[in-house]
Design a protein around this motif. Structure first.
Motif, PDB file in Angstrom:
ATOM      1  N   VAL A 282     -11.496  -8.046  -7.034  1.00  0.00           N
ATOM      2  CA  VAL A 282     -10.864  -7.214  -5.995  1.00  0.00           C
ATOM      3  C   VAL A 282     -11.891  -6.851  -4.922  1.00  0.00           C
TER       4      VAL A 282
ATOM      5  N   VAL B 146     -11.239  -7.939  -1.113  1.00  0.00           N
ATOM      6  CA  VAL B 146     -10.923  -6.895  -0.118  1.00  0.00           C
ATOM      7  C   VAL B 146     -12.045  -6.783   0.923  1.00  0.00           C
TER       8      VAL B 146
ATOM      9  N   VAL C  43       1.017   5.106   1.427  1.00  0.00           N
ATOM     10  CA  VAL C  43       0.405   5.851   2.531  1.00  0.00           C
ATOM     11  C   VAL C  43       0.930   7.277   2.544  1.00  0.00           C
TER      12      VAL C  43
ATOM     13  N   VAL D 126      -4.189   8.989   3.797  1.00  0.00           N
ATOM     14  CA  VAL D 126      -4.697   8.549   2.509  1.00  0.00           C
ATOM     15  C   VAL D 126      -3.939   7.268   2.155  1.00  0.00           C
ATOM     16  N   VAL D 127      -4.671   6.212   1.850  1.00  0.00           N
ATOM     17  CA  VAL D 127      -4.053   4.926   1.535  1.00  0.00           C
ATOM     18  C   VAL D 127      -4.495   4.500   0.136  1.00  0.00           C
ATOM     19  N   LEU D 128      -3.526   4.235  -0.737  1.00  0.00           N
ATOM     20  CA  LEU D 128      -3.839   3.783  -2.088  1.00  0.00           C
ATOM     21  C   LEU D 128      -3.358   2.348  -2.262  1.00  0.00           C
ATOM     22  N   GLY D 129      -4.260   1.479  -2.660  1.00  0.00           N
ATOM     23  CA  GLY D 129      -3.896   0.078  -2.863  1.00  0.00           C
ATOM     24  C   GLY D 129      -4.253  -0.367  -4.257  1.00  0.00           C
ATOM     25  N   GLU D 130      -3.959  -1.617  -4.529  1.00  0.00           N
ATOM     26  CA  GLU D 130      -4.357  -2.215  -5.806  1.00  0.00           C
ATOM     27  C   GLU D 130      -5.037  -3.538  -5.488  1.00  0.00           C
ATOM     28  N   GLY D 131      -6.015  -3.449  -4.604  1.00  0.00           N
ATOM     29  CA  GLY D 131      -6.704  -4.646  -4.151  1.00  0.00           C
ATOM     30  C   GLY D 131      -5.971  -5.335  -3.013  1.00  0.00           C
ATOM     31  N   ASP D 132      -5.186  -4.549  -2.240  1.00  0.00           N
ATOM     32  CA  ASP D 132      -4.380  -5.145  -1.178  1.00  0.00           C
ATOM     33  C   ASP D 132      -5.230  -5.594   0.014  1.00  0.00           C
TER      34      ASP D 132
ATOM     35  N   VAL E 246      -8.633   7.335   4.844  1.00  0.00           N
ATOM     36  CA  VAL E 246      -9.483   7.070   3.679  1.00  0.00           C
ATOM     37  C   VAL E 246      -8.659   6.270   2.676  1.00  0.00           C
TER      38      VAL E 246
ATOM     39  N   ILE F  44       0.852  -1.200   0.000  1.00  0.00           N
ATOM     40  CA  ILE F  44       0.000   0.000   0.000  1.00  0.00           C
ATOM     41  C   ILE F  44       0.884   1.246   0.000  1.00  0.00           C
TER      42      ILE F  44
ATOM     43  N   VAL G   9      -8.339   3.687  -1.010  1.00  0.00           N
ATOM     44  CA  VAL G   9      -8.838   3.248  -2.306  1.00  0.00           C
ATOM     45  C   VAL G   9      -8.290   1.850  -2.575  1.00  0.00           C
ATOM     46  N   ASN G  10      -9.162   0.912  -2.845  1.00  0.00           N
ATOM     47  CA  ASN G  10      -8.788  -0.458  -3.214  1.00  0.00           C
ATOM     48  C   ASN G  10      -7.835  -1.105  -2.211  1.00  0.00           C
ATOM     49  N   ALA G  11      -8.119  -0.902  -0.932  1.00  0.00           N
ATOM     50  CA  ALA G  11      -7.323  -1.558   0.113  1.00  0.00           C
ATOM     51  C   ALA G  11      -8.241  -1.885   1.281  1.00  0.00           C
TER      52      ALA G  11
END
Lengths: 426, 426
Positions: free
Chosen positions: B245, B249, A113, A417-423, B373, A111, B375-377
């Motif tokens: 996903v 998730v 962060v 703010v957390v950005l994942g790719e389906g984590d 907040v 992820i 996204v995709n996690a």
């Protein structure tokens, strides 16, 4: 209104502010700038109309026998209004910090962060006399994306209402919500008690005024307070120092202006330079009519200075914020003694060391527990504008959240703010 | 001790902490690391001795009829102690943030202005059951250069005292002050009331424990509180999303663990993907024994899922933190409705959007008013260690000072540093 009605009224304002705060937070930079520029224009267009409303407050103040300096504080002169308009324009042109994302880093899990700067929500500002604070607070509210509830002094109620109407028009022009900036319409003191005790609606209180007001609010508030109490600022003249710098800076720190909270109130002098330094600064203070209240050692040195008002310092003098042409003076062993004295007696506002010694400077910067620590500069610099903050909400003497001069960022917080790719978490 | 004695005792601890805090703040990085490594070593050397003290607490707990899971929380197993020792070592090897100067820039006047990170001063930590929190808090205190006063649960008093003695030995070895870390020696509840009401000595309170404890402390404290209330976390499945996903998730966010505050408690689904998504996640929840409490629209879709525990959601369900295999479910129009629902019902902890739409993702990140907040996690990532903070003091659901997972920086503040060359204000 009776107490029950005031409680209801304040809760209505609170709820309206809370609802508006979400819209204020969403407003983009261009919309906020548009509102600020519209407010500047309306202020200039309304100079004459505002003076009609202002005159009602002034007449009542005079009729009530208010002292002349207090009446002056109420006055919305064309110059005061122009300063307000320029302040709005400056804010409009400052970069918008809302939505800024910092520190975005990928973590071992995959992820990414970071932190996004967002408005706090709703602030309440409580102030006395000067009606121009209505414009300052409203413009800070618009720029920071917060909603606010403003409670001005009862003696300025007509002026404040007229200014609040201009704010409402400017916000409407730009498409900001009508309840984004609200002025408390009653002068009943009970309204203040309500405003500081609505944690569901109000996130932070900013009082501006005398120490009594601020102490009362800090004691009774049920939400955080960004507060500024007293400024018992120190200047310490070290051994070794540049004598000319020491004299020039100490003079400025004390006599540039007597009333601001960042004026030096207490002077500490290293024993090694006292014989040389004290007579020089004593002569300047004598010429400017500054009274010196000294420890026995300083008195012995200073008594030969012609025309100097000299008195023995009492224990109370070390804690005093004079806001007047008076300064306390103490001879100390050196930097360690100066730091110990400051950390014992200071109000934690601003302290300066005047020195040539690098190790002493570093020690002073690190160990003095005040919101601003300075080397070879006048304590009078402790100010949001001098620090480049663009706007100043106040100066905080607390350590929690914001410390020292508080700019727009003091009305914001950081969310993750957390950005994942389906984590997913293992 | 009677109430008067307790007040006196707590004031003594407070004064001692205040004095020690100046020494803690001055301690250099090497000294603090030495103390942390010594503490790790002492913990490993004392595994057997600690279990003798721990046994006294365990015996008393069993005799008092404490439930088995509560007794387990008290247990200082070799594994728990090894984890504590490793935590101290990790902190010892982390960079030291105290004294760090950031943002030093020259201003138009000529002065250079930056900010130095410094300890807050003294924190009080109030916790229940688990005695290992004594070590966590002590090590955070050492690393952050703060003094602290620790108040553990009465059921762990013997274990806490034994651990505090190791802390004292480690600090003595490194040359840190004896009163830098103090454990409240009485189990009287009055001591908590005193600890949270000494603004002259204690700068911030960190409660760890049940919601009742935290609410009481927040209500009664006379100093700031870094508090964590409930975590009613939401996962919103957007239209469009990657279905695989979204299922993976959502499953992880709910079922990875049921008890943590970052587990998802409420599921929102965009109408456009509900027919495809809900039966898939319903089948997984059916297999894992997770009850779904749905809105009428979701119930209509889910009722065909074999073996699924299904119930109609009440208004109360939207606010509930279950901490159990239960999840509330609602079909919504789209991202705006999801954001509105979250901002109405969430506790402001952590919310995630699962989406392929860039504009929806940006809108969700910006407008959802929660401490994390995503996204995709999975919401389960909301954690100081997962965020790379190295150590976690707690998770703050407030917006003031620290928000979300709080690391060492949450126990620090920034003071202004001003460097001049004899500058005076004009």
């Amino acid at each position: 209104m009776n107490a029950l009605n005031i409680a209801e009224y304040m809760h209505t304002l609170g709820l309206q502010a809370k609802v508006a705060s979400a819209q204020m937070a969403r407003a983009n930079a261009a919309t906020k700038s548009k509102a600020l520029l519209a407010l500047a224009r309306l202020l200039r267009e309304s100079v004459e109309a505002l003076q009609v409303d202002n005159a009602k407050d002034l007449e009542r103040a005079v009729a009530n026998g208010l002292a002349a300096p207090m009446v002056d504080r109420l006055r919305l002169t064309p110059k005061v209004l122009e300063t307000c308009a320029q302040g709005c324009e400056q804010l409009a042109h400052m970069p918008d910090v809302i939505g800024e994302i910092s520190g975005m880093k990928q973590q071992p899990s995959g992820i990414r962060v970071g932190q996004m700067r967002v408005p706090i929500g709703v602030f309440g500002m409580i102030f006395e006399s000067r009606p121009n604070v209505t414009i300052e607070a409203a413009s800070l509210s618009i720029k920071s994306g917060n909603a606010c509830i403003l409670r001005g002094g009862s003696e300025a109620i007509e002026s404040n209402k007229a200014l609040a109407q201009l704010v409402a028009r400017a916000m409407q022009e730009a498409g900001l919500p009508a309840h984004g900036v609200q002025l408390v319409g009653t002068t009943d003191r009970e309204a203040v008690g309500q405003l500081i005790a609505m944690p569901d609606y109000v996130d932070v209180i900013i009082p501006r005024g005398g120490k009594g007001l601020i102490e009362r609010i800090s004691r009774e508030a049920k939400v955080p307070v960004i507060k500024h109490l007293d400024g018992n600022c120190h200047t310490y003249v070290d051994d070794p120092c540049d004598m000319a710098v020491a004299v020039k800076v100490t003079d400025n720190a004390k006599t540039n202006k007597y009333s601001p909270c960042n004026a030096t109130e207490s002077l500490l002098v290293a024993r090694g330079v006292a014989q040389e330094f004290l007579p020089q600064i004593g002569a300047i203070f004598a010429a400017k009519g500054v009274e010196m209240r000294g420890c026995p050692e300083s008195l012995a040195i200073l008594q030969s200075v012609a025309g100097l008002q000299l008195a023995a310092a009492t224990e109370a003098d070390w804690s005093e914020e004079y806001l007047a042409p008076i300064i306390s003076v103490k001879v100390v062993d050196g930097v360690d003694a100066a730091i110990a004295h400051i950390n014992q007696y200071s109000s934690g506002h601003t302290e300066a060391i005047l020195t040539r010694d690098h190790v002493h400077a570093q020690k002073f910067l690190r160990e003095v527990d005040s919101s601003s620590v300075m080397v070879n500069a006048s304590t009078r610099f402790a100010d949001g504008f001098e620090y480049g903050l663009g706007a100043e909400i106040g100066i905080s003497t607390d350590k929690f959240h914001a410390r020292g001069p508080v700019g727009i960022e003091g009305l914001t917080s950081l969310k993750y703010v957390v950005l994942g790719e389906g984590d997913v978490r293992g």
